[in-house]
Scaffold this active site. Structure first.
Site, mmCIF file in Angstrom:
data_model
loop_
_atom_site.group_PDB
_atom_site.id
_atom_site.type_symbol
_atom_site.label_atom_id
_atom_site.label_comp_id
_atom_site.label_asym_id
_atom_site.label_seq_id
_atom_site.Cartn_x
_atom_site.Cartn_y
_atom_site.Cartn_z
ATOM 1 N N ASP A 159 -6.252 1.232 1.024
ATOM 2 C CA ASP A 159 -6.598 1.191 2.575
ATOM 3 C C ASP A 159 -7.767 0.738 2.972
ATOM 4 O OD1 ASP A 159 -7.944 3.355 1.814
ATOM 5 O OD2 ASP A 159 -7.167 4.907 3.023
ATOM 6 N N LYS A 180 0.833 -1.247 -0.126
ATOM 7 C CA LYS A 180 -0.024 0.048 -0.015
ATOM 8 C C LYS A 180 0.972 1.289 -0.075
ATOM 9 C CE LYS A 180 -1.677 2.069 3.527
ATOM 10 N NZ LYS A 180 -2.401 2.553 4.766
#
Length: 223
Positions: free
Chosen positions: A138, A120
């Site tokens: 997220d 991420k």
């Protein structure tokens, strides 16, 4: 979500916010890596408060190493897990100096070699710092993707892969920012504000959340 609806979904978000940007404050790719690494399980607001003074002093991996772990901790002690994050930031700074000439690499594989940098974080850096078409999933994007039907998946990676597949060309660079902001301010975790959502008719979530009485009264009065 149908292909035409996906395009309309993004079109509306784009028209509402044509130039979305990360809410993390940074001055260069190194500071961005640090900010994103610090933001895990923390809010952008909290990270920004901690990094303003830090980034005024430190803007390169070499300066971060000169500051040292204890010096870094003094700056970020208000952030959750600051001890572990400080170790990672110092370690990634050392690796950048030793193996990358002090520069932040522009590939996912290289970024993921940095301590404290997962997929991420790498995707955020690739997108924000280098303009690459990546989708940093997220908790907000995971929720929005599944709740709306835009990109359903049981894991962040699964949602990322669906987004990569269905997101039309014109919207790919800014897609993850639109989705993060939509999840943060409208499609909230506990109580989504469907009553003011600009894509509610395209969304699979049911039942839609009604407006609170105060907002409903204001809308009636304004009408």
């Amino acid at each position: 979500m149908k292909k035409a609806d996906v395009f309309d979904f993004y079109r509306r978000l784009a028209e509402d916010d044509p130039h979305p940007v990360t809410e993390l404050e940074y001055g260069n790719p190194f500071q961005l890596v640090v900010a994103v690494a610090l933001s895990a399980q923390s809010t952008d607001v909290g990270v920004n408060k901690a990094t303003r003074a830090l980034f005024a002093e430190v803007d390169t991996p070499a300066k971060m190493l000169a500051l040292g772990e204890d010096g870094l901790k003094r700056h970020i002690k208000t952030i959750g897990l600051f001890n572990t994050k400080a170790k990672n930031v110092i370690a990634l700074s050392q690796l950048l100096v030793d193996q990358f000439g002090g520069e932040v690499p522009s590939t996912r594989d290289a970024l993921e070699r940095l301590p404290g940098v997962g997929r991420k974080t790498a995707n955020v850096v690739l997108n924000v710092a280098f303009g690459q078409e990546t989708f940093a999933v997220d908790t907000h994007i995971f929720r929005v993707g599944n709740r709306t039907g835009l990109a359903r998946g049981k894991t962040p990676l699964a949602v990322e892969l669906v987004l990569d597949k269905v997101t039309p060309g014109p919207f790919r660079v800014h897609a993850h920012h639109w989705l993060i902001l939509h999840g943060r301010y409208t499609c909230k975790a506990r109580t989504p504000e469907c009553w003011r959502c600009i894509v509610r008719d395209l969304c699979a979530f049911k039942p839609k959340t009604p407006a609170p009485k105060s907002a409903a009264s204001k809308e009636t009065k304004d009408a």
